[in-house]
Design a protein around this motif. Structure first.
Motif, PDB file in Angstrom:
ATOM      1  N   SER A 153      -1.497  -2.586   0.956  1.00 23.51           N
ATOM      2  CA  SER A 153      -2.156  -3.820   1.730  1.00 23.51           C
ATOM      3  C   SER A 153      -0.962  -4.868   2.222  1.00 23.51           C
ATOM      4  N   ILE A 154       0.136  -4.907   1.749  1.00 22.38           N
ATOM      5  CA  ILE A 154       1.264  -5.759   2.320  1.00 22.38           C
ATOM      6  C   ILE A 154       1.728  -5.280   3.509  1.00 22.38           C
TER       7      ILE A 154
ATOM      8  N   LYS B  65       2.237  -4.971   7.203  1.00 21.13           N
ATOM      9  CA  LYS B  65       1.652  -5.783   8.439  1.00 21.13           C
ATOM     10  C   LYS B  65       1.909  -5.266   9.715  1.00 21.13           C
ATOM     11  N   HIS B  66       2.680  -4.437   9.854  1.00 21.01           N
ATOM     12  CA  HIS B  66       2.797  -3.819  11.249  1.00 21.01           C
ATOM     13  C   HIS B  66       2.895  -2.343  11.227  1.00 21.01           C
TER      14      HIS B  66
ATOM     15  N   GLU C 239       6.429  -1.074  10.583  1.00 20.73           N
ATOM     16  CA  GLU C 239       6.705  -0.984   9.061  1.00 20.73           C
ATOM     17  C   GLU C 239       6.227   0.225   8.312  1.00 20.73           C
TER      18      GLU C 239
END
Length: 56
Positions: free
Chosen positions: A13-14, A16-17, A20
């Motif tokens: 969930s962390i 963001k892109h 990534e």
């Protein structure tokens, strides 16, 4: 203590892109390839496209 599935979901969930996320998948693939090379090769064999045999 959280279950392994809950821990994995919290780690995912962390992200963001998309780049990534792709990097994490790449690192995971490197680890699996290094640790279990036979299983990795079987996985790649199952993923590859089928060869079409052309008859003359």
């Amino acid at each position: 203590m959280a279950s392994p599935v809950e821990q994995a979901l919290s780690l995912l969930s962390i992200i963001k892109h998309p780049v990534e996320g792709m990097a994490y998948l790449f690192y995971l693939a490197l680890i699996v390839r290094w640790r279990w090379p036979k299983a990795w090769n079987k996985f790649l064999d199952r993923c590859k496209a089928r060869e079409e045999i052309k008859s003359l």
